[in-house]
Structures are given as structure tokens and as C-alpha cells.
Design a protein around this motif. Structure first.
Motif, PDB file in Angstrom:
ATOM      1  N   GLU A 206     -51.504 -70.732 -16.130  1.00 17.38           N
ATOM      2  CA  GLU A 206     -50.378 -69.863 -15.799  1.00 17.38           C
ATOM      3  C   GLU A 206     -50.573 -68.503 -16.448  1.00 17.38           C
ATOM      4  N   ILE A 218     -36.662 -61.551 -24.219  1.00 16.29           N
ATOM      5  CA  ILE A 218     -36.690 -62.989 -23.921  1.00 16.29           C
ATOM      6  C   ILE A 218     -36.090 -63.774 -25.078  1.00 16.29           C
ATOM      7  N   GLU A 221     -32.237 -63.112 -24.999  1.00 18.23           N
ATOM      8  CA  GLU A 221     -31.419 -63.464 -23.839  1.00 18.23           C
ATOM      9  C   GLU A 221     -31.663 -64.877 -23.324  1.00 18.23           C
ATOM     10  N   ILE A 222     -32.898 -65.372 -23.429  1.00 18.84           N
ATOM     11  CA  ILE A 222     -33.225 -66.647 -22.789  1.00 18.84           C
ATOM     12  C   ILE A 222     -33.399 -67.778 -23.803  1.00 18.84           C
ATOM     13  N   TRP A 303     -27.179 -63.785 -26.094  1.00 19.93           N
ATOM     14  CA  TRP A 303     -27.489 -65.171 -25.744  1.00 19.93           C
ATOM     15  C   TRP A 303     -26.207 -65.972 -25.686  1.00 19.93           C
ATOM     16  N   SER A 305     -23.567 -65.681 -23.952  1.00 18.05           N
ATOM     17  CA  SER A 305     -22.458 -64.759 -24.172  1.00 18.05           C
ATOM     18  C   SER A 305     -21.109 -65.287 -23.702  1.00 18.05           C
ATOM     19  N   ASP A 336     -26.127 -74.061 -24.634  1.00 15.68           N
ATOM     20  CA  ASP A 336     -26.493 -72.959 -25.519  1.00 15.68           C
ATOM     21  C   ASP A 336     -25.329 -72.499 -26.398  1.00 15.68           C
TER      22      ASP A 336
END
Lengths: 514, 104
Positions: A206, A218, A221-222, A303, A305, A336
Motif C-alpha cells: 500500500e 491525522i 482528527e482521525i 477528535w 468533537s 472515540d
């Protein structure tokens, strides 16, 4: 040699060490948009407060031509200083020296300053900027990392630990920040991952860039590995300076008190909540409406939110805020946000910071992906964290508090000390629509106009149950309060609870649903 | 401001709210793996093939060896049946998810 000559010689040796990897390496560092290790420390700490230790530590490696290599300070700068007068221990990896790679003595310098911080009871700040383990030193590098992680764990909950990722932090190295309390990243400069893009390409075929895999955006946020995002190193340091003012030096102290200030006049609490209970609003406006100087320091802003956490002050004292955010995903709890809340609650509990919870949630996020991801396991963390916390816990129910969400958001049943509700609160086992469909199912189905009956039944349920009075009648909430008096109630509750002492059953430690 | 808000259905009610980027990336229907289709769980090299088309296999029988991550991974059959199709031979390099073998 005379005294003067000896001192002069020392200054010359010091200058060599201070130049790090040499002018060329420093130039390269700056061309990548990064500051040097010592520059970062001087910018972060109060001017003139930094004292460096272990400048003359040298590596002991004799393999692969290392015996001929001079690595000033072995690639890391350690020492003590102050931030806004708060003493801190700090280390910063020096990318200009052997790529900041971690060798045994490099790790020894770090563990030494960590031990120092533990003994002296001051926060430890680690600036990570390293290519990783020094391959030439083999297992000794791994030993170095292991010793650091062990100390991160022992220090956890004793002194605040802050990690600043100002460069690559890859492979095993990334576990040190993961064990610390707050991780700061900078856009385009921070890179965090376990296996890098090259390995992923070779093993899995990949293709992905370093930035897409583990860049600052990243992580914020992820993946949720980083708590604070900034666009530049300077902005990052400003964030760290702000954070340090809210937290205590160690777990035996409370955070510093500041002069109390009233909230700013433009945050009128009654104008923030919309007329319709299904319309969203930004919960941070409510938080600002009750906080000193309307100053809210948000953590993990990008993150999960749908849940908001952070620090603010009420009458000069730091408080930890946990609040549902109706603006995002209707304020539901999910995998999360449960993790986000649970860890923060435990930090506040460890460091004597009272918890204030604002409740407005319709429930948990429905979805197969949530169930398969273990929303059950993760949701349990919030219940665990709240129940275990012994700091003063104050809960304010603003609007919806349905079902499991009502329990999880620091209800009286989880040991909240004060539970207040606004007249707009809806405390019920389910939302009116869902409840009416179940309770009045037969009536709706057998009626001549099911839709009309359903609407009537939903209204019936709403009028009877979607309010705080039933919970109040049972003593589950302490008081129904008008929104404009929220801050006054918080001030009073905090002052009454300021000497709270609560015991828990004797045990080595509980077993949270990790 | 209102066009940023999307609908979210929770517990019988519809809410107007913003959605997160991660929410948009979620898998709505999880893929259920068919035990009769043997896929490569990781890219690698076929080191050995133990069965032929038409052969009967039982649950747990060795089908092939896939070399990856410094290991010789034994691929076993999850079900009993007859080998319908063998898509690989020794020395073939396979990608993740490639169908190696089919059983009926």
C-alpha cells in the motif's frame, strides 16, 4: 594551568557541545522549517531560566566505527527551567546530532531527568525529534526505550507529563508520547507512526505518504493520538505555556489559583440555547458563559468533537469540563468520545481538579460500525472513570439526558456531588418518539389513524416525562436552576466541596475496561 | 449556518447537527467473509500448494503456504467441500485480498 585558563578551556568545550551537529546540520534543520533543540527550549521556557545538565555525556558504543564518532551530548539536551514561574524538567532530542537517534547514553540522560522530575515533583516535558533507535547500538537502544516507557508509566498520575512531537517519532519511540498525558503536534512537522510508509509499501503493497499516514492532522482528527494541533512551533509553545498554568506541579498539590474574573458580557447564557429542543448550539458558548474571563482551554479539539473537554477557571480555581456538544453528531456518546472523556476524567482525578459535566445528549451513536468497534467496552470506560473519581463532581443537565447517556454523564448514581438541571432538561429512559412507539404500540397500531395517535401519544409522553420534575421528585437531581444562575450555583458547589475527602475500597487498583 | 447541518437519527428522533470526517468514513455494512473463498490476508509469496482441483477437503486441512512477515503462514480450510478452483501456483506473488482458492 591557572584557574582562569581552566575556566576558559571549559567555555571552549562547552561551545563545541552547544553547536550540536555542526553548522551544516543546523542549517538543514532550519531549512526543514524546524528549530534546533536548544532554541526550542529557550523559546518555551521563561527567558534565562534554563539550566542544562549532562552536556558532556558521551556514548560508549565501539561497534560499526562508532568509537571514532563524537556525538555532542549524545543527541539530547536535558535540564530544568521554569514556565511562568512553574519549575519543569525538560528534554529535547537534537536532530542535528546523528539524526537525534536514541542510543543507550541518550536514553540514560532522559531517564535521569525523568527520575529527577519524579523525585522533585515537577512536570516533565519531552520534545521528540528523532530518527529512532540508533541501529549501531543494537539492543542497547531498545533497552534505552524500555527504561523510558517504564518511567512514563511510574510517573503517570504523579507528575504531569507532556510530549511535544517536533519531528519524526516512529516505531517503538512513539510509545513514550502515547503514555504521557498531553501530546502536542505541529502541522507538517510532526510524524508519528509505528510502521512507516516504506515498510507498509514493502510488506502490504500500500502506498501512502508520511503526512497522510501519521502527520499532525491525522493524529489530531482521525487516530486521536495527539491532543493539541498547531500550525507552527511558536504557536505550539504558546499552547504549552497556557496548559501549564491550569495544572498542578504534581499530584500532591492543587493547580495555582488566579484572581477571579467574571465571564465576558457577550456570553448571555439564555440567548445561547435555541427555542427548539432539536436545534443545535455550541456548548462551548455555555462553558464560556460560566467561566472566569470566558477563558476555556479546549483539549482534543479536533477528535471526537461530539464531546468537549478542557480546562477553565471558576473563581480563580482550575476546573475540568466534560460536555456533550450538540453541534456535532447531536452530542452522542460513541467509541472515540468515550475514550476521550474517560482519560480526561482520570487525569483530573489524579491531579485534584474538580469535574464539571454539562449534559445534553440523545444517547449513543447507533450503527453497526460502532457495535463492532466495541462501543460497549469503550462506553464502559466513562462509567468507570466517573465512578472511580473522588474529586468534586458537579453535573448540570441542560436539555436531553436519555437512557444510558443520562447515567454515563456523571449522574447522581455514579457519585456526583451536585446534580443541577435546567427547566429545559429532559430526563427520561428514552426519547419521547422512541418511548411512545414502544409503550403505546398496541394503541397506535389498532387505532383508525395510527399517525395521528402516534403524534398524540408522543405529545402525551413529552408533556409527562420529558422534563426534570420526575427525576427531581425522586431526589436524583438536587435542584432545578434557572440558566442565568448556573455560575452562581457552580461557585457555591465548588466552595462547599473544596475540602471533599472520599474513600474507595482498599485495593491494589481496579480493572478498567481498557 | 443552517446548510452545514445534516440530519442524524438517534433513538427515534431526528437531530440537525454537523457530522465529523471520521463519521463519513465509517463502514455502513460490514463485509461478511465467505469461508468458501480463500483470500490472501496479507501480500506475500506462495511457497506451497497442497491440493488440486476436484480434491475433497475437510475442515482444518492444509491448503497452501503463504510466505509473509518472515513467516511461512499455513492457510487451512475453514470448511469441508471440494476444491473448485486453484488460482495460484508455487512462486506466485499475491496481493492483499487476492482470491487464492475456491471451495464448493
Amino acid at each position: 594551568m591557572s584557574l582562569r585558563e581552566k575556566v576558559f578551556e571549559f567555555f571552549k568545550k562547552k561551545e563545541t557541545v552547544l553547536s550540536g551537529g555542526g553548522a551544516k546540520a543546523v542549517e538543514k534543520q532550519i531549512s526543514m522549517g524546524k528549530l534546533t533543540a536548544r532554541d526550542r527550549i529557550t523559546k518555551l521556557l521563561d527567558p534565562g531560566s534554563f539550566h542544562e545538565y549532562d552536556m558532556f555525556v558521551e556514548h560508549k558504543c565501539k561497534d560499526f566505527g562508532m568509537e571514532n564518532k563524537q556525538l555532542p551530548g549524545d543527541g539530547v539536551v536535558t535540564g530544568t527551567g521554569t514556565i511562568s514561574g512553574h519549575p519543569v524538567c525538560i528534554y529535547a532530542q537534537d536532530f542535528t546530532v546523528a539524526g537525534g537517534s536514541l542510543g543507550y547514553m541518550h536514553a540514560r540522560k532522559i531517564t535521569k531527568i525523568m527520575d529527577h522530575a519524579m523525585k522533585l515533583g515537577v512536570p516533565i516535558i519531552g520534545i521528540n525529534d528523532s530518527g529512532g533507535a540508533r541501529i549501531q547500538e543494537g539492543v542497547n537502544s531498545l533497552a534505552g526505550y524500555g527504561e523510558i516507557f517504564y518511567r512514563n508509566t511510574l510517573a503517570s498520575g504523579v507528575i504531569p507529563q507532556i510530549s511535544v512531537i517536533l519531528g519524526p517519532c516512529a516505531g517503538g519511540a512513539v510509545y513514550s508520547p502515547a503514555l504521557t498525558d498531553f501530546v502536542f503536534v505541529v502541522d507538517k512537522i510532526s510524524k508519528m507512526f509505528i510502521t512507516g510508509p516504506e515498510v507498509i509499501k514493502t510488506v502490504l503493497g500500500e502506498e501512502i505518504s508520511m503526512e497522510e499516514l501519521g502527520g499532525a492532522k491525522i493524529q489530531c482528527e482521525i487516530s486521536g493520538n495527539a491532543h493539541f494541533f498547531s500550525e507552527s512551533e511558536e504557536e505550539c509553545f504558546q499552547q504549552i505555556k497556557r496548559l501549564v498554568t491550569f495544572i498542578p506541579w504534581n499530584n500532591r498539590k492543587k493547580a495555582d489559583t488566579f484572581p477571579p474574573k467574571p465571564p465576558k458580557f457577550q456570553y448571555d447564557i439564555e440567548k445561547i440555547i435555541p427555542e427548539s429542543p432539536r436545534e443545535p448550539y455550541d456548548i462551548r458558548d455555555v462553558i464560556r458563559a460560566v467561566s472566569d474571563d470566558s477563558d476555556f482551554f479546549e483539549i482534543y479539539e479536533r477528535w471526537a468533537s461530539n464531546l468537549v473537554i478542557g480546562f477553565s477557571r471558576i473563581r480563580g480555581e482550575t476546573v475540568g469540563i466534560v460536555a456533550n456538544q450538540p453541534f456535532v453528531l447531536a452530542g452522542v456518546l460513541d467509541v472515540d468520545s468515550s475514550d476521550k472523556a474517560a482519560r480526561f476524567i482520570r487525569f483530573c482525578d489524579a491531579f485534584n481538579i474538580p469535574l464539571i459535566t454539562f449534559v445534553d445528549l440523545p444517547g449513543y451513536l447507533p450503527g453497526v460500525d460502532q457495535e463492532y468497534a466495541g462501543v460497549i467496552r469503550h462506553g464502559a470506560k466513562v462509567l468507570y472513570a466517573y465512578s472511580e473519581a473522588v474529586v468534586p463532581k458537579i453535573t448540570i443537565i441542560l436539555r436531553k439526558a436519555y437512557g444510558g447517556g443520562y447515567i454515563a454523564m456523571c449522574s447522581r448514581h455514579l457519585g456526583a456531588d451536585f446534580v443541577f438541571a435546567w427547566p429545559t432538561a429532559e430526563i427520561a429512559v428514552m426519547g419521547p418518539e422512541g418511548a411512545a412507539n414502544i409503550i403505546f404500540k398496541k394503541e397506535i397500531e389498532s387505532s383508525s389513524n395510527p399517525e395521528e395517535t402516534r403524534k398524540a401519544k408522543v405529545k402525551e409522553y413529552t408533556d409527562k416525562f420529558a422534563n426534570p420534575y420526575i427525576a427531581a421528585a425522586n431526589g436524583y437531581i438536587d435542584a432545578i436552576i434557572p440558566p442565568r444562575e448556573t455560575r452562581d450555583y457552580l461557585i457555591h458547589a465548588l466552595s462547599v466541596a473544596s475540602r471533599k475527602v472520599e474513600e474507595r475500597p482498599q485495593k491494589k487498583h481496579g480493572i478498567p475496561p481498557f | 449556518m443552517n446548510d452545514e447541518f445534516k440530519d442524524l437519527f438517534v433513538d427515534g428522533s431526528n437531530y440537525k447537527t454537523k457530522l465529523t470526517r471520521k463519521f463519513g468514513m465509517r463502514k455502513i455494512k460490514p463485509e461478511v467473509e465467505d469461508p468458501k473463498i480463500i483470500k490472501a490476508f496479507i501480500p506475500g509469496l506462495i511457497k506451497a500448494v497442497y491440493v488440486k482441483e476436484g480434491e475433497t477437503v475437510r475442515r482444518g486441512d492444509k491448503l497452501l503456504v503463504l510466505e509473509a512477515m518472515k513467516m511461512e503462514n499455513q492457510i487451512l480450510s475453514a470448511t469441508k467441500g471440494i476444491v473448485k478452483k486453484v488460482n495460484v501456483e508455487v512462486g506466485k506473488v499475491v496481493v492483499k485480498g487476492e482470491i487464492l482458492l475456491e471451495i464448493e
